[in-house]
Design a protein around this motif. Structure first.
Motif, mmCIF file in Angstrom:
data_model
loop_
_atom_site.group_PDB
_atom_site.id
_atom_site.type_symbol
_atom_site.label_atom_id
_atom_site.label_comp_id
_atom_site.label_asym_id
_atom_site.label_seq_id
_atom_site.Cartn_x
_atom_site.Cartn_y
_atom_site.Cartn_z
ATOM 1 N N GLU A 150 89.813 90.719 107.301
ATOM 2 C CA GLU A 150 89.792 90.657 105.450
ATOM 3 C C GLU A 150 90.888 90.777 105.049
ATOM 4 O O GLU A 150 91.149 89.884 104.208
ATOM 5 C CB GLU A 150 88.829 91.809 105.201
ATOM 6 N N ALA A 151 91.930 91.563 105.414
ATOM 7 C CA ALA A 151 93.542 91.614 105.053
ATOM 8 C C ALA A 151 94.205 90.253 105.246
ATOM 9 O O ALA A 151 94.683 89.765 104.294
ATOM 10 C CB ALA A 151 94.045 92.633 105.569
ATOM 11 N N ARG A 152 93.796 89.493 106.565
ATOM 12 C CA ARG A 152 94.371 88.406 106.683
ATOM 13 C C ARG A 152 93.975 87.284 106.061
ATOM 14 O O ARG A 152 94.720 86.530 105.732
ATOM 15 C CB ARG A 152 94.246 88.006 108.336
ATOM 16 N N VAL A 153 92.808 87.470 105.701
ATOM 17 C CA VAL A 153 92.184 86.410 104.777
ATOM 18 C C VAL A 153 92.504 86.377 103.437
ATOM 19 O O VAL A 153 93.055 85.530 102.927
ATOM 20 C CB VAL A 153 90.626 86.244 104.865
ATOM 21 N N ARG A 154 92.547 87.507 102.999
ATOM 22 C CA ARG A 154 93.183 87.870 101.503
ATOM 23 C C ARG A 154 94.669 87.481 101.528
ATOM 24 O O ARG A 154 94.930 86.790 100.664
ATOM 25 C CB ARG A 154 93.233 89.301 101.317
ATOM 26 N N ARG A 155 95.548 87.690 102.598
ATOM 27 C CA ARG A 155 97.080 87.317 102.302
ATOM 28 C C ARG A 155 97.248 85.876 102.442
ATOM 29 O O ARG A 155 97.868 84.985 101.847
ATOM 30 C CB ARG A 155 97.753 88.034 103.619
ATOM 31 N N PHE A 156 96.348 85.203 103.340
ATOM 32 C CA PHE A 156 96.373 83.881 103.706
ATOM 33 C C PHE A 156 96.204 82.945 102.437
ATOM 34 O O PHE A 156 96.634 81.955 101.782
ATOM 35 C CB PHE A 156 95.362 83.391 104.616
ATOM 36 N N LEU A 157 95.075 83.489 101.486
ATOM 37 C CA LEU A 157 94.511 82.926 100.430
ATOM 38 C C LEU A 157 95.476 83.182 99.071
ATOM 39 O O LEU A 157 95.929 82.150 98.301
ATOM 40 C CB LEU A 157 93.238 83.297 99.908
ATOM 41 N N GLU A 158 96.245 84.269 99.283
ATOM 42 C CA GLU A 158 97.405 84.707 98.404
ATOM 43 C C GLU A 158 98.569 83.802 98.617
ATOM 44 O O GLU A 158 99.131 83.028 97.503
ATOM 45 C CB GLU A 158 97.871 85.901 98.454
ATOM 46 N N ILE A 159 98.883 83.304 99.660
ATOM 47 C CA ILE A 159 99.892 82.454 100.075
ATOM 48 C C ILE A 159 99.868 81.040 99.489
ATOM 49 O O ILE A 159 100.639 80.491 98.886
ATOM 50 C CB ILE A 159 100.152 82.403 101.725
ATOM 51 N N TYR A 160 98.699 80.585 99.547
ATOM 52 C CA TYR A 160 98.282 79.366 98.881
ATOM 53 C C TYR A 160 97.876 79.410 97.584
ATOM 54 O O TYR A 160 97.382 78.156 97.129
ATOM 55 C CB TYR A 160 97.205 78.641 99.934
ATOM 56 N N GLY A 161 97.643 80.587 96.951
ATOM 57 C CA GLY A 161 97.115 80.440 95.649
ATOM 58 C C GLY A 161 95.890 80.232 95.434
ATOM 59 O O GLY A 161 95.243 79.601 94.264
ATOM 60 N N LEU A 162 94.937 80.594 96.330
ATOM 61 C CA LEU A 162 93.643 80.277 96.331
ATOM 62 C C LEU A 162 92.814 81.622 95.984
ATOM 63 O O LEU A 162 91.362 81.271 96.048
ATOM 64 C CB LEU A 162 93.052 79.658 97.635
ATOM 65 N N GLU A 163 93.201 82.850 95.925
ATOM 66 C CA GLU A 163 92.449 83.833 95.838
ATOM 67 C C GLU A 163 91.536 83.666 94.702
ATOM 68 O O GLU A 163 90.314 84.366 94.481
ATOM 69 C CB GLU A 163 93.104 85.041 95.760
ATOM 70 N N GLU A 164 91.851 82.973 93.587
ATOM 71 C CA GLU A 164 91.170 82.869 92.420
ATOM 72 C C GLU A 164 90.118 81.925 92.593
ATOM 73 O O GLU A 164 89.019 81.884 91.730
ATOM 74 C CB GLU A 164 92.108 82.326 91.025
ATOM 75 N N GLU A 165 90.073 81.266 93.544
ATOM 76 C CA GLU A 165 88.956 80.234 93.771
ATOM 77 C C GLU A 165 87.825 80.765 94.593
ATOM 78 O O GLU A 165 86.824 80.015 94.809
ATOM 79 C CB GLU A 165 89.511 78.952 94.458
ATOM 80 N N LEU A 166 87.637 82.058 94.968
ATOM 81 C CA LEU A 166 87.008 82.525 95.852
ATOM 82 C C LEU A 166 85.660 82.861 94.787
ATOM 83 O O LEU A 166 85.808 83.406 93.518
ATOM 84 C CB LEU A 166 87.125 84.092 96.347
ATOM 85 N N PRO A 167 84.362 82.671 95.506
ATOM 86 C CA PRO A 167 83.231 82.892 94.708
ATOM 87 C C PRO A 167 83.141 84.405 94.265
ATOM 88 O O PRO A 167 83.456 85.307 95.111
ATOM 89 C CB PRO A 167 82.093 82.353 95.391
ATOM 90 N N GLN A 168 82.728 85.079 93.018
ATOM 91 C CA GLN A 168 82.641 86.187 92.736
ATOM 92 C C GLN A 168 81.314 86.661 93.021
ATOM 93 O O GLN A 168 80.377 86.383 92.871
ATOM 94 C CB GLN A 168 83.030 86.498 91.319
#
Length: 100
Positions: A82-100
Protein backbone atom coordinates in the motif's frame (compact mmCIF):
# COMPACT_ATOMS: atom_id res chain seq x y z
CA UNK A 1 20.63 7.27 -23.78
CA UNK A 2 20.19 8.45 -20.21
CA UNK A 3 20.65 6.02 -17.34
CA UNK A 4 17.14 5.00 -16.16
CA UNK A 5 18.48 4.69 -12.63
CA UNK A 6 19.38 8.37 -12.38
CA UNK A 7 16.51 10.22 -10.74
CA UNK A 8 15.12 13.42 -12.20
CA UNK A 9 15.97 16.76 -10.62
CA UNK A 10 14.48 17.12 -7.15
CA UNK A 11 14.73 13.44 -6.23
CA UNK A 12 17.45 11.96 -4.04
CA UNK A 13 19.94 9.63 -5.67
CA UNK A 14 19.47 5.94 -4.98
CA UNK A 15 21.95 3.12 -5.23
CA UNK A 16 22.56 2.08 -8.82
CA UNK A 17 23.91 -1.27 -7.64
CA UNK A 18 20.44 -2.84 -7.75
CA UNK A 19 19.19 -2.77 -11.31
CA UNK A 20 16.93 -5.80 -11.26
CA UNK A 21 13.35 -6.22 -10.15
CA UNK A 22 13.05 -6.12 -6.37
CA UNK A 23 9.62 -7.84 -6.39
CA UNK A 24 8.10 -4.88 -4.57
CA UNK A 25 4.80 -5.29 -6.46
CA UNK A 26 4.29 -1.58 -7.16
CA UNK A 27 4.34 -1.97 -10.95
CA UNK A 28 1.66 -4.67 -10.63
CA UNK A 29 -0.54 -2.59 -8.35
CA UNK A 30 -0.13 1.13 -9.02
CA UNK A 31 -0.56 1.70 -12.78
CA UNK A 32 -3.64 0.83 -14.75
CA UNK A 33 -3.06 -2.11 -17.09
CA UNK A 34 -5.68 -2.15 -19.84
CA UNK A 35 -4.58 -5.58 -21.13
CA UNK A 36 -5.68 -7.03 -17.78
CA UNK A 37 -8.62 -4.67 -17.14
CA UNK A 38 -6.72 -3.56 -14.02
CA UNK A 39 -7.62 -0.12 -12.70
CA UNK A 40 -5.22 2.43 -11.27
CA UNK A 41 -4.10 1.74 -7.70
CA UNK A 42 -5.61 -1.74 -7.49
CA UNK A 43 -3.30 -4.76 -7.20
CA UNK A 44 -3.46 -7.10 -10.18
CA UNK A 45 -5.52 -10.22 -9.54
CA UNK A 46 -2.46 -12.23 -10.58
CA UNK A 47 -0.22 -10.66 -7.92
CA UNK A 48 0.38 -13.34 -5.30
CA UNK A 49 1.62 -13.01 -1.75
CA UNK A 50 5.27 -12.13 -1.81
CA UNK A 51 4.47 -9.80 -4.73
CA UNK A 52 5.13 -12.43 -7.37
CA UNK A 53 3.14 -12.82 -10.60
CA UNK A 54 1.04 -15.97 -10.90
CA UNK A 55 1.04 -15.71 -14.72
CA UNK A 56 4.64 -14.57 -15.15
CA UNK A 57 5.38 -16.97 -18.03
CA UNK A 58 2.28 -15.85 -19.95
CA UNK A 59 1.95 -12.23 -18.74
CA UNK A 60 0.85 -9.63 -21.32
CA UNK A 61 3.41 -7.80 -23.43
CA UNK A 62 2.87 -4.54 -21.52
CA UNK A 63 4.07 -6.33 -18.38
CA UNK A 64 6.99 -7.93 -20.22
CA UNK A 65 8.05 -4.49 -21.46
CA UNK A 66 8.23 -2.94 -18.00
CA UNK A 67 11.84 -2.43 -16.94
CA UNK A 68 13.05 -1.46 -13.46
CA UNK A 69 14.26 2.12 -13.09
CA UNK A 70 14.90 4.75 -10.40
CA UNK A 71 11.26 4.59 -9.26
CA UNK A 72 11.85 1.03 -8.07
CA UNK A 73 14.62 2.27 -5.79
CA UNK A 74 12.29 4.96 -4.51
CA UNK A 75 9.37 2.65 -3.63
CA UNK A 76 10.91 -0.76 -2.92
CA UNK A 77 12.25 0.13 0.57
CA UNK A 78 8.77 1.08 1.80
CA UNK A 79 7.33 -1.49 4.24
CA UNK A 80 3.98 -2.33 2.61
CA UNK A 81 2.52 -2.71 -0.86
CA UNK A 82 0.00 0.00 0.00
CA UNK A 83 2.80 2.43 0.86
CA UNK A 84 4.69 1.53 -2.32
CA UNK A 85 1.59 2.09 -4.45
CA UNK A 86 0.89 5.42 -2.77
CA UNK A 87 4.47 6.62 -3.39
CA UNK A 88 4.46 5.34 -6.99
CA UNK A 89 1.28 7.32 -7.70
CA UNK A 90 2.68 10.42 -5.96
CA UNK A 91 5.82 10.30 -8.13
CA UNK A 92 3.71 10.31 -11.29
CA UNK A 93 1.15 12.79 -9.93
CA UNK A 94 -1.67 10.26 -10.17
CA UNK A 95 -2.88 10.08 -6.57
CA UNK A 96 -5.74 12.48 -7.37
CA UNK A 97 -6.99 10.12 -10.12
CA UNK A 98 -7.75 7.29 -7.70
CA UNK A 99 -11.45 6.51 -7.33
CA UNK A 100 -12.78 7.73 -4.00
Amino acid sequence: MADPFQPPAGYASRSTLVRDCTACGACCAAPDIAALDKPLGVPCVHLESGCLCAIYATRPQVCRNYAPDWVCGEVAPLPTLEARVRRFLEIYGLEEELPQ
